[in-house]
Motif scaffolding. Structure first.
Motif, PDB file in Angstrom:
ATOM      1  N   ALA A  18      13.729 -10.885   1.241  1.00 41.40           N
ATOM      2  CA  ALA A  18      13.278  -9.532   1.569  1.00 41.40           C
ATOM      3  C   ALA A  18      14.334  -8.685   2.267  1.00 41.40           C
ATOM      4  O   ALA A  18      14.056  -7.560   2.670  1.00 41.40           O
ATOM      5  N   GLY A  19      15.540  -9.205   2.405  1.00 44.53           N
ATOM      6  CA  GLY A  19      16.558  -8.448   3.105  1.00 44.53           C
ATOM      7  C   GLY A  19      17.013  -7.194   2.401  1.00 44.53           C
ATOM      8  O   GLY A  19      17.432  -6.225   3.033  1.00 44.53           O
ATOM      9  N   ARG A  20      16.914  -7.193   1.067  1.00 44.25           N
ATOM     10  CA  ARG A  20      17.346  -6.030   0.295  1.00 44.25           C
ATOM     11  C   ARG A  20      16.669  -6.082  -1.073  1.00 44.25           C
ATOM     12  O   ARG A  20      15.923  -6.996  -1.393  1.00 44.25           O
ATOM     13  N   GLY A  21      16.952  -5.095  -1.880  1.00 45.10           N
ATOM     14  CA  GLY A  21      16.485  -5.093  -3.257  1.00 45.10           C
ATOM     15  C   GLY A  21      14.978  -5.120  -3.393  1.00 45.10           C
ATOM     16  O   GLY A  21      14.247  -4.525  -2.606  1.00 45.10           O
ATOM     17  N   LEU A  22      14.507  -5.837  -4.415  1.00 41.31           N
ATOM     18  CA  LEU A  22      13.077  -5.847  -4.714  1.00 41.31           C
ATOM     19  C   LEU A  22      12.255  -6.473  -3.600  1.00 41.31           C
ATOM     20  O   LEU A  22      11.138  -6.036  -3.322  1.00 41.31           O
ATOM     21  N   GLY A  23      12.778  -7.497  -2.948  1.00 41.53           N
ATOM     22  CA  GLY A  23      12.038  -8.103  -1.850  1.00 41.53           C
ATOM     23  C   GLY A  23      11.772  -7.119  -0.732  1.00 41.53           C
ATOM     24  O   GLY A  23      10.672  -7.073  -0.174  1.00 41.53           O
ATOM     25  N   ARG A  24      12.774  -6.322  -0.423  1.00 40.87           N
ATOM     26  CA  ARG A  24      12.607  -5.305   0.626  1.00 40.87           C
ATOM     27  C   ARG A  24      11.569  -4.268   0.194  1.00 40.87           C
ATOM     28  O   ARG A  24      10.706  -3.865   0.982  1.00 40.87           O
ATOM     29  N   ARG A  25      11.627  -3.820  -1.054  1.00 42.92           N
ATOM     30  CA  ARG A  25      10.660  -2.832  -1.540  1.00 42.92           C
ATOM     31  C   ARG A  25       9.242  -3.386  -1.524  1.00 42.92           C
ATOM     32  O   ARG A  25       8.282  -2.676  -1.209  1.00 42.92           O
ATOM     33  N   ILE A  26       9.087  -4.655  -1.874  1.00 37.31           N
ATOM     34  CA  ILE A  26       7.754  -5.261  -1.866  1.00 37.31           C
ATOM     35  C   ILE A  26       7.230  -5.371  -0.439  1.00 37.31           C
ATOM     36  O   ILE A  26       6.063  -5.061  -0.166  1.00 37.31           O
ATOM     37  N   ALA A  27       8.075  -5.792   0.491  1.00 40.86           N
ATOM     38  CA  ALA A  27       7.654  -5.871   1.892  1.00 40.86           C
ATOM     39  C   ALA A  27       7.243  -4.499   2.412  1.00 40.86           C
ATOM     40  O   ALA A  27       6.228  -4.364   3.114  1.00 40.86           O
ATOM     41  N   GLU A  28       7.996  -3.463   2.071  1.00 41.19           N
ATOM     42  CA  GLU A  28       7.661  -2.105   2.497  1.00 41.19           C
ATOM     43  C   GLU A  28       6.335  -1.648   1.902  1.00 41.19           C
ATOM     44  O   GLU A  28       5.514  -1.016   2.580  1.00 41.19           O
ATOM     45  N   ALA A  29       6.136  -1.953   0.612  1.00 41.95           N
ATOM     46  CA  ALA A  29       4.883  -1.554  -0.041  1.00 41.95           C
ATOM     47  C   ALA A  29       3.689  -2.259   0.570  1.00 41.95           C
ATOM     48  O   ALA A  29       2.623  -1.669   0.781  1.00 41.95           O
ATOM     49  N   PHE A  30       3.842  -3.529   0.888  1.00 42.50           N
ATOM     50  CA  PHE A  30       2.746  -4.288   1.484  1.00 42.50           C
ATOM     51  C   PHE A  30       2.370  -3.723   2.855  1.00 42.50           C
ATOM     52  O   PHE A  30       1.178  -3.577   3.168  1.00 42.50           O
ATOM     53  N   THR A  31       3.362  -3.422   3.686  1.00 40.41           N
ATOM     54  CA  THR A  31       3.031  -2.861   4.994  1.00 40.41           C
ATOM     55  C   THR A  31       2.393  -1.489   4.835  1.00 40.41           C
ATOM     56  O   THR A  31       1.469  -1.138   5.583  1.00 40.41           O
ATOM     57  N   ALA A  32       2.829  -0.712   3.846  1.00 39.29           N
ATOM     58  CA  ALA A  32       2.225   0.599   3.600  1.00 39.29           C
ATOM     59  C   ALA A  32       0.766   0.466   3.176  1.00 39.29           C
ATOM     60  O   ALA A  32      -0.029   1.390   3.380  1.00 39.29           O
ATOM     61  N   GLN A  33       0.419  -0.684   2.624  1.00 38.52           N
ATOM     62  CA  GLN A  33      -0.944  -0.926   2.169  1.00 38.52           C
ATOM     63  C   GLN A  33      -1.793  -1.659   3.202  1.00 38.52           C
ATOM     64  O   GLN A  33      -2.855  -2.183   2.881  1.00 38.52           O
ATOM     65  N   GLY A  34      -1.330  -1.700   4.445  1.00 38.54           N
ATOM     66  CA  GLY A  34      -2.132  -2.283   5.515  1.00 38.54           C
ATOM     67  C   GLY A  34      -1.932  -3.763   5.743  1.00 38.54           C
ATOM     68  O   GLY A  34      -2.627  -4.367   6.568  1.00 38.54           O
ATOM     69  N   CYS A  35      -1.007  -4.374   5.015  1.00 36.52           N
ATOM     70  CA  CYS A  35      -0.765  -5.804   5.122  1.00 36.52           C
ATOM     71  C   CYS A  35       0.143  -6.107   6.315  1.00 36.52           C
ATOM     72  O   CYS A  35       1.021  -5.327   6.660  1.00 36.52           O
ATOM     73  N   ARG A  36      -0.086  -7.252   6.935  1.00 33.80           N
ATOM     74  CA  ARG A  36       0.851  -7.764   7.931  1.00 33.80           C
ATOM     75  C   ARG A  36       1.795  -8.711   7.205  1.00 33.80           C
ATOM     76  O   ARG A  36       1.345  -9.584   6.458  1.00 33.80           O
TER      77      ARG A  36
END
Length: 250
Positions: A18-36
C-alpha cells in the motif's frame, strides 16, 4: 473518485503493497468509504501522510509479504488495533522482466515469492480472523497479463496466472466459512508499473493500440472495483476474476 456513500462503514481491512500505486489508491478508497485500514508496505514512510490524515482509522505497518510470520503479525495488528478483520487485499507485487530461457533464478524466486507466495501467506494468516467476520473478504491482485501473456514477462505472467488459480481454489474451500475470495485483474493503469511502461515510448507505442478505450485506466477506477468486491453488493460473487482494463485485445 466516483464513490458515493460509506459503503464499507464499520469494516476493518488490511491492504498489502500500500505504499504507492494501486495499493495506496485502494487504501485511500477504503478509508473514504468508512473503513478502518491497516496498510502494509516495506517502508512505512510512504504511508505516513495517509495515516496522519485519518487518525483513529488508519495504521501503517512495515511488513514483507514473503515472510509468513510478518503476515501473521500484520493480521493480529488489525485485530488488536481495530477489534476485528473483515477484508484483506493482497496487492503487493513485483516484476522482473527477462526472457524465460535466461531469467536469473533469483529474479524468478523474487517474483514468485512476492506475487504468489505473498498471496498464500496473506490467506493463511487472515483466515482465522476472517472466519469470525459476518462477511469475510479476500481480494487478490492479478493482472491482464495472467490471461494475455507477453514476451519477456515469464515470471510475472506465470505468477499472476497462478494467483488466479489459487484464488478459485480458495473460493471453493473458504465459502463454508463465510469468506469470499476474488481477484482484481487490472489492465494498463496509470500507476506504478503501468506508469513506468508508458514512460518507455517504444514499448507504449505498441501497447497503446491494444486498448479499446484508447487510454490507460486510473488507480481510482481499480479502487472502485475493489470497493465493490469488499462490500455487500458482492455477497454472491465468489471465485471471480474481475477484469478492469477498458477492453484489451491482442
Amino acid at each position: 473518485m466516483r464513490l458515493t456513500g460509506p459503503r464499507l462503514d464499520g469494516r476493518v481491512a488490511v491492504v498489502t503493497g500500500a505504499g504507492r500505486g494501486l495499493g495506496r489508491r485502494i487504501a485511500e478508497a477504503f478509508t473514504a468509504q468508512g473503513c478502518r485500514v491497516v496498510a502494509a508496505s516495506r517502508s512505512v514512510e510512504q504511508l505516513k501522510d495517509w495515516a496522519e490524515a485519518h487518525p483513529g482509522r488508519a495504521a501503517a505497518v512495515a511488513a514483507d509479504v514473503r515472510d509468513p510470520e510478518a503476515m501473521d503479525a500484520l493480521m493480529r495488528t488489525a485485530r488488536e488495533r481495530f477489534d476485528g478483520l473483515d477484508i484483506v487485499v493482497a496487492n503487493a507485487g513485483v516484476s522482473r522482466p527477462g526472457p524465460a530461457a535466461v531469467l536469473a533464478p533469483e529474479a524468478w524466486d523474487e517474483v514468485m515469492g512476492t506475487n504468489l507466495g505473498g498471496v498464500v501467506n496473506c490467506t493463511r494468516a487472515a483466515v482465522p480472523h476472517l472466519e469470525e467476520s459476518p462477511a469475510g473478504r479476500i481480494i487478490n491482485l492479478s493482472s491482464v497479463l495472467a490471461a494475455r501473456p507477453v514476451r519477456g514477462a515469464a515470471a510475472y505472467c506465470a505468477s499472476k496466472a497462478a494467483v488466479e488459480a489459487y484464488t478459485k481454489v480458495c473460493a471453493l474451500e473458504l465459502a463454508a466459512k463465510g469468506i469470499t475470495v476474488n481477484c482484481l485483474a487490472p489492465g494498463f493503469i496509470d500507476e506504478g508499473m503501468g506508469r513506468e511502461l508508458r514512460a518507455n515510448e517504444a514499448v507504449w507505442a505498441h501497447y497503446r493500440t491494444k486498448l479499446a478505450g484508447g487510454r490507460m485506466g486510473t488507480g481510482d477506477e481499480v479502487a472502485s472495483a475493489a470497493v465493490f468486491l469488499a462490500g455487500g453488493e458482492s455477497d454472491y460473487v465468489n471465485g471471480h476474476v474481475l477484469e478492469v482494463n477498458g477492453g484489451v485485445s491482442w
